[in-house]
Structures are given as C-alpha cells and as structure tokens.
Design a protein around this motif. Structure first.
Motif, PDB file in Angstrom:
ATOM      1  N   ASN A  67       0.827  -1.206   0.000  1.00  0.00           N
ATOM      2  CA  ASN A  67       0.000   0.000   0.000  1.00  0.00           C
ATOM      3  C   ASN A  67       0.866   1.263   0.000  1.00  0.00           C
ATOM      4  OD1 ASN A  67      -2.764   1.285   0.422  1.00  0.00           O
ATOM      5  ND2 ASN A  67      -1.686   2.044   2.222  1.00  0.00           N
ATOM      6  N   ASN A  68       1.914   1.256   0.822  1.00  0.00           N
ATOM      7  CA  ASN A  68       2.827   2.396   0.909  1.00  0.00           C
ATOM      8  C   ASN A  68       3.559   2.612  -0.418  1.00  0.00           C
ATOM      9  OD1 ASN A  68       5.227   4.029   1.704  1.00  0.00           O
ATOM     10  ND2 ASN A  68       4.397   3.767   3.759  1.00  0.00           N
ATOM     11  N   LEU A  69       4.036   1.521  -1.020  1.00  0.00           N
ATOM     12  CA  LEU A  69       4.751   1.609  -2.299  1.00  0.00           C
ATOM     13  C   LEU A  69       3.852   2.154  -3.400  1.00  0.00           C
ATOM     14  CD1 LEU A  69       6.598  -1.834  -2.195  1.00  0.00           C
ATOM     15  CD2 LEU A  69       7.697   0.398  -2.109  1.00  0.00           C
ATOM     16  N   ALA A  70       2.624   1.646  -3.459  1.00  0.00           N
ATOM     17  CA  ALA A  70       1.697   2.098  -4.503  1.00  0.00           C
ATOM     18  C   ALA A  70       1.392   3.583  -4.367  1.00  0.00           C
ATOM     19  CB  ALA A  70       0.415   1.270  -4.447  1.00  0.00           C
ATOM     20  N   SER A  71       1.221   4.043  -3.128  1.00  0.00           N
ATOM     21  CA  SER A  71       0.957   5.470  -2.895  1.00  0.00           C
ATOM     22  C   SER A  71       2.123   6.327  -3.369  1.00  0.00           C
ATOM     23  CB  SER A  71       0.695   5.723  -1.404  1.00  0.00           C
ATOM     24  OG  SER A  71      -0.479   5.062  -0.983  1.00  0.00           O
ATOM     25  N   HIS A  72       3.335   5.820  -3.197  1.00  0.00           N
ATOM     26  CA  HIS A  72       4.525   6.570  -3.614  1.00  0.00           C
ATOM     27  C   HIS A  72       4.644   6.615  -5.138  1.00  0.00           C
ATOM     28  CE1 HIS A  72       8.748   7.888  -3.713  1.00  0.00           C
ATOM     29  NE2 HIS A  72       8.941   6.916  -4.611  1.00  0.00           N
ATOM     30  N   PHE A  73       4.575   5.456  -5.781  1.00  0.00           N
ATOM     31  CA  PHE A  73       4.863   5.407  -7.218  1.00  0.00           C
ATOM     32  C   PHE A  73       3.737   5.953  -8.084  1.00  0.00           C
ATOM     33  CE2 PHE A  73       8.050   2.313  -5.774  1.00  0.00           C
ATOM     34  CZ  PHE A  73       9.166   2.829  -6.427  1.00  0.00           C
ATOM     35  N   LYS A  74       2.501   5.919  -7.618  1.00  0.00           N
ATOM     36  CA  LYS A  74       1.413   6.403  -8.468  1.00  0.00           C
ATOM     37  C   LYS A  74       1.405   7.926  -8.603  1.00  0.00           C
ATOM     38  CE  LYS A  74      -2.506   6.658  -5.209  1.00  0.00           C
ATOM     39  NZ  LYS A  74      -3.816   6.037  -4.871  1.00  0.00           N
ATOM     40  N   LYS A  75       2.225   8.608  -7.813  1.00  0.00           N
ATOM     41  CA  LYS A  75       2.363  10.050  -7.974  1.00  0.00           C
ATOM     42  C   LYS A  75       3.038  10.393  -9.298  1.00  0.00           C
ATOM     43  CE  LYS A  75       2.887  10.759  -2.966  1.00  0.00           C
ATOM     44  NZ  LYS A  75       3.862  11.098  -1.890  1.00  0.00           N
ATOM     45  N   ARG A  76       3.846   9.468  -9.834  1.00  0.00           N
ATOM     46  CA  ARG A  76       4.609   9.736 -11.055  1.00  0.00           C
ATOM     47  C   ARG A  76       4.324   8.753 -12.187  1.00  0.00           C
ATOM     48  NH1 ARG A  76      10.304   9.028  -8.942  1.00  0.00           N
ATOM     49  NH2 ARG A  76      10.830   9.235 -11.155  1.00  0.00           N
ATOM     50  N   PHE A  77       3.819   7.553 -11.831  1.00  0.00           N
ATOM     51  CA  PHE A  77       3.633   6.526 -12.851  1.00  0.00           C
ATOM     52  C   PHE A  77       2.255   5.874 -12.711  1.00  0.00           C
ATOM     53  CE2 PHE A  77       8.126   6.465 -11.473  1.00  0.00           C
ATOM     54  CZ  PHE A  77       8.739   6.864 -12.658  1.00  0.00           C
ATOM     55  N   LYS A  78       1.780   5.318 -13.820  1.00  0.00           N
ATOM     56  CA  LYS A  78       0.555   4.523 -13.737  1.00  0.00           C
ATOM     57  C   LYS A  78       0.907   3.222 -13.032  1.00  0.00           C
ATOM     58  CE  LYS A  78      -3.452   2.737 -16.091  1.00  0.00           C
ATOM     59  NZ  LYS A  78      -4.242   2.651 -17.336  1.00  0.00           N
ATOM     60  N   THR A  79       0.390   3.056 -11.834  1.00  0.00           N
ATOM     61  CA  THR A  79       0.796   1.963 -10.944  1.00  0.00           C
ATOM     62  C   THR A  79      -0.379   1.024 -10.693  1.00  0.00           C
ATOM     63  OG1 THR A  79       2.427   3.402  -9.880  1.00  0.00           O
ATOM     64  CG2 THR A  79       1.770   1.408  -8.680  1.00  0.00           C
ATOM     65  N   ILE A  80      -0.119  -0.267 -10.832  1.00  0.00           N
ATOM     66  CA  ILE A  80      -1.138  -1.293 -10.611  1.00  0.00           C
ATOM     67  C   ILE A  80      -0.588  -2.333  -9.642  1.00  0.00           C
ATOM     68  CG2 ILE A  80      -2.379  -3.222 -11.711  1.00  0.00           C
ATOM     69  CD1 ILE A  80      -2.673  -1.493 -14.196  1.00  0.00           C
ATOM     70  N   ILE A  81      -1.460  -2.802  -8.745  1.00  0.00           N
ATOM     71  CA  ILE A  81      -1.099  -3.882  -7.812  1.00  0.00           C
ATOM     72  C   ILE A  81      -1.661  -5.197  -8.335  1.00  0.00           C
ATOM     73  CG2 ILE A  81      -1.444  -4.794  -5.473  1.00  0.00           C
ATOM     74  CD1 ILE A  81      -1.709  -1.855  -4.540  1.00  0.00           C
ATOM     75  N   ILE A  82      -0.862  -6.245  -8.239  1.00  0.00           N
ATOM     76  CA  ILE A  82      -1.315  -7.585  -8.614  1.00  0.00           C
ATOM     77  C   ILE A  82      -1.315  -8.482  -7.387  1.00  0.00           C
ATOM     78  CG2 ILE A  82      -0.638  -9.712  -9.827  1.00  0.00           C
ATOM     79  CD1 ILE A  82       0.139  -8.022 -12.213  1.00  0.00           C
ATOM     80  N   LYS A  83      -2.459  -9.104  -7.138  1.00  0.00           N
ATOM     81  CA  LYS A  83      -2.577 -10.153  -6.130  1.00  0.00           C
ATOM     82  C   LYS A  83      -3.154 -11.392  -6.810  1.00  0.00           C
ATOM     83  CE  LYS A  83      -3.934 -10.042  -1.936  1.00  0.00           C
ATOM     84  NZ  LYS A  83      -2.693 -10.492  -1.266  1.00  0.00           N
ATOM     85  N   LYS A  84      -2.618 -12.550  -6.490  1.00  0.00           N
ATOM     86  CA  LYS A  84      -3.183 -13.788  -7.027  1.00  0.00           C
ATOM     87  C   LYS A  84      -4.529 -14.044  -6.360  1.00  0.00           C
ATOM     88  CE  LYS A  84      -1.827 -18.463  -8.312  1.00  0.00           C
ATOM     89  NZ  LYS A  84      -0.764 -19.501  -8.232  1.00  0.00           N
ATOM     90  N   ASN A  85      -5.478 -14.523  -7.135  1.00  0.00           N
ATOM     91  CA  ASN A  85      -6.856 -14.677  -6.664  1.00  0.00           C
ATOM     92  C   ASN A  85      -7.010 -15.903  -5.769  1.00  0.00           C
ATOM     93  OD1 ASN A  85      -9.597 -15.001  -6.293  1.00  0.00           O
ATOM     94  ND2 ASN A  85     -10.135 -14.391  -8.353  1.00  0.00           N
ATOM     95  N   TYR A  86      -6.738 -15.693  -4.481  1.00  0.00           N
ATOM     96  CA  TYR A  86      -7.046 -16.689  -3.462  1.00  0.00           C
ATOM     97  C   TYR A  86      -8.268 -16.183  -2.695  1.00  0.00           C
ATOM     98  CZ  TYR A  86      -2.253 -18.421  -4.186  1.00  0.00           C
ATOM     99  OH  TYR A  86      -1.102 -18.914  -4.731  1.00  0.00           O
ATOM    100  N   THR A  87      -9.269 -17.024  -2.522  1.00  0.00           N
ATOM    101  CA  THR A  87     -10.481 -16.574  -1.819  1.00  0.00           C
ATOM    102  C   THR A  87     -10.167 -16.144  -0.392  1.00  0.00           C
ATOM    103  OG1 THR A  87     -10.971 -18.878  -1.237  1.00  0.00           O
ATOM    104  CG2 THR A  87     -12.027 -17.997  -3.206  1.00  0.00           C
ATOM    105  N   SER A  88      -9.120 -16.724   0.200  1.00  0.00           N
ATOM    106  CA  SER A  88      -8.764 -16.379   1.576  1.00  0.00           C
ATOM    107  C   SER A  88      -8.185 -14.971   1.690  1.00  0.00           C
ATOM    108  CB  SER A  88      -7.750 -17.389   2.125  1.00  0.00           C
ATOM    109  OG  SER A  88      -6.541 -17.335   1.382  1.00  0.00           O
ATOM    110  N   GLN A  89      -7.818 -14.360   0.559  1.00  0.00           N
ATOM    111  CA  GLN A  89      -7.161 -13.053   0.615  1.00  0.00           C
ATOM    112  C   GLN A  89      -7.997 -11.926   0.034  1.00  0.00           C
ATOM    113  OE1 GLN A  89      -3.039 -13.079  -0.551  1.00  0.00           O
ATOM    114  NE2 GLN A  89      -2.661 -15.033   0.413  1.00  0.00           N
ATOM    115  N   ILE A  90      -9.299 -12.141  -0.058  1.00  0.00           N
ATOM    116  CA  ILE A  90     -10.188 -11.095  -0.546  1.00  0.00           C
ATOM    117  C   ILE A  90     -10.153  -9.874   0.381  1.00  0.00           C
ATOM    118  CG2 ILE A  90     -12.628 -10.515  -0.904  1.00  0.00           C
ATOM    119  CD1 ILE A  90     -12.996 -13.303  -2.074  1.00  0.00           C
ATOM    120  N   ASP A  91      -9.923 -10.121   1.690  1.00  0.00           N
ATOM    121  CA  ASP A  91      -9.837  -9.007   2.631  1.00  0.00           C
ATOM    122  C   ASP A  91      -8.699  -8.059   2.270  1.00  0.00           C
ATOM    123  OD1 ASP A  91      -8.024 -11.033   3.216  1.00  0.00           O
ATOM    124  OD2 ASP A  91      -8.009 -10.607   5.364  1.00  0.00           O
TER     125      ASP A  91
END
Length: 312
Positions: A67-91
């Motif tokens: 979360n911290n990294l994405a907040s930093h880099f999206k100020k200058r670049f189009k930034t996307i986070i990737i998480k593998k789709n595990y139902t246990s990690q929807i939170d």
C-alpha cells in the motif's frame, strides 16, 4: 480449511523432535525450490515490476508495505497492484483497492497481461517471490521482528517457504515491528549471506486510536501473527479484557460473531478487531464492531525510496 501455525515452528535454538522427524520432507521442498530457481525460464515485461513477498509463512506485513509503495509510485507513474486470486485473501484485496487499482486473477500471468493492456508503468506484486517464472526488477522480502525466520527450517519442519540462504537472490530485507537484539543478530546473519542486500525497518502506527482509548474491548482477529495486534493495543494503552484468536484469513460466520457479541456483553465490553478482519465480515453483521486502522511508518523513508528509485 483452518490452519494454526505449530508452536515449534518459532522455537529458537535446537530443533525439537517433531522438526527432526519432519526434516526429510523439508529436504524435498528444498530440492524442488532449487530446481525451480535454476531451471525455469523467466519472462520479461515492458513495465517495472516490484515483488513484496516473504519466505516466512504468514504475518510479515507485506500488504501495508505494498500500500505504501503504490501510494509513492502512483504520484509519477501509472501503478497497478497484482494479487493472485485466493479466496482467503479477498480481505487484503478490498483493503488495497480502497486507494489503488488491483488486478486479482487466478494466475499472475493473466494479471500481467491485463496490466500490459492497461498500459501500466509500475506493477507491484503483493506476494509472489516463489513465482520463479517472473523476472522481477526489484524483490523485497518481509519479516516480522519477533518471529524473524522462526526455527530457521523449511516447511513442514519449520515456517520457511525456502531457506534463508535464498535472500542472496533478493534486493531488500524489510523488517516490520520494534527493533530488538534478535533483529540485530538476524541482520548480521542476513548480511553474512548477502553483503549487498539493503535492510530497512518499519512499524505500524494506529490512525484512529484516540477514540478507542475511551472504551474497553474484547478483541478478536484471524491474522498470521496475532500478537502484533495485541502488542499494538498495549503500546497505545487501549484497554482489552480478552482475546479470541482465529486462523489466518478466517471467514467469520454469523454464529461466530453472535458468540463474540454475547461474550462482550457479559464482560461489559465492545468488540474490536483489525481492519483486515473487519473487511472479512459481511456488511450486515458489522454493527457494533470496531476496528483498528493502521498505517506503516518506514524508518529512513527517504533513503528507502531513493534506493528503490535508483534500482528501477
């Protein structure tokens, strides 16, 4: 599936009998890791890729750092986070996508194709260090300051996905939590394996604790290292009179929540949980449940991001 980490995984010193009996199975995991790391072809992409992962199973603070990294880099670049789709990690997905674009597909390869289609410039992976087919530009491995590498053994004899020696392939070690002698000794070991690796530290800072200090609670959570929640509350002098613990990423049922509410009423308390747990509770069951909102405070943050920017 409910999974509680065995206590012997975090027992320092000589391995106990159970670890010794399980060690032959750990050798199979070690051999498999070696084969995958040395033989698999790595794929390259046009955008910059950062992977935030762990080798210790569960509870190392990856998601707050992502979360911290994405907040930093999206100020200058189009930034996307990737998480593998595990139902246990929807939170964790819900937590991240309150502020960022998150791609949540069954495979990381499919997520990468989507990121390419959306013309991403920086892609940050929440987990995935063991995905050996991706050539990450920057690899960050997280540890909790109290657990570190546990008993130092690979699963199932210990809590490690791969040997500590694997950090010779990584760029940054990030230690979450209060610094202590064990942390210093651990850093010395890390540096003996990879003298060039950078080590940074951070800790969780509550954001909504002032209003919580006026009440008293029964607390509950289903996280990898439940002690981090209770330790944070103690440091903030937030009063609680009981702690109900559930397996990591636990999916709360209505009956679970009713039992918790009944117990809190008997104790004359309110309920308090983590933000991740709160997001796993269905909206119509959240009434009268408080949550602690936290953010990650990075020590030497300017030096941390200077290093990352230079590497990318």
């Amino acid at each position: 599936m409910k999974f509680y980490k065995p206590k012997f995984w975090d027992k320092k010193g000589y391995p106990n009998l159970i670890s010794m009996l399980l060690y032959p199975l750990s050798l199979i995991v070690i051999i498999k890791n070696y084969y995958e790391n040395s033989k698999m072809k790595k794929n390259y992409y046009d955008f910059r890729t950062i992977c935030v992962g762990n080798i210790y199973i569960g509870g190392t603070g990856k998601t707050p750092l992502v979360n911290n990294l994405a907040s930093h880099f999206k100020k200058r670049f189009k930034t996307i986070i990737i998480k593998k789709n595990y139902t246990s990690q929807i939170d964790e997905k819900k937590l991240l996508e309150t502020e960022h674009k998150v791609i949540f597909e069954k495979t990381r390869e499919l997520s990468l194709l989507k990121a390419e289609h959306e013309k991403a410039q920086v892609v940050i992976f929440d987990d995935g260090l063991q995905e050996k087919t991706i050539n990450y530009d920057l690899k960050i491995v997280c540890f909790n300051s109290l657990k570190l590498d546990g008993n130092g053994l690979v699963i199932p004899a210990g809590p490690l996905r791969e040997r500590l020696n694997s950090i010779k392939h990584y760029d940054v070690v990030f230690i979450n939590g209060n610094f202590n002698k064990q942390s210093k000794d651990f850093i010395d070991r890390v540096k003996s394996i990879n003298p060039n690796i950078k080590v940074f530290r951070g800790k969780y800072v509550p954001k909504n604790h002032s209003k919580l200090k006026k009440k008293r609670f029964l607390i509950f959570s289903g996280i990898g290292n439940p002690h981090t929640f209770s330790d944070t509350l103690k440091s903030m002098k937030i009063k609680f009179y009981g702690y109900e613990k559930y397996p990591d990423h636990y999916n709360y049922k209505e009956s679970d929540l009713q039992k918790l509410k009944d117990l809190a009423r008997i104790k004359g308390c309110e309920l308090l949980t983590t933000e991740k747990d709160y997001l796993r509770i269905k909206k119509n069951f959240r009434k009268n449940i408080n949550f602690l909102k936290i953010e990650l405070l990075i020590d030497q943050e300017k030096q941390f991001y200077k290093y990352l920017n230079d590497k990318l």
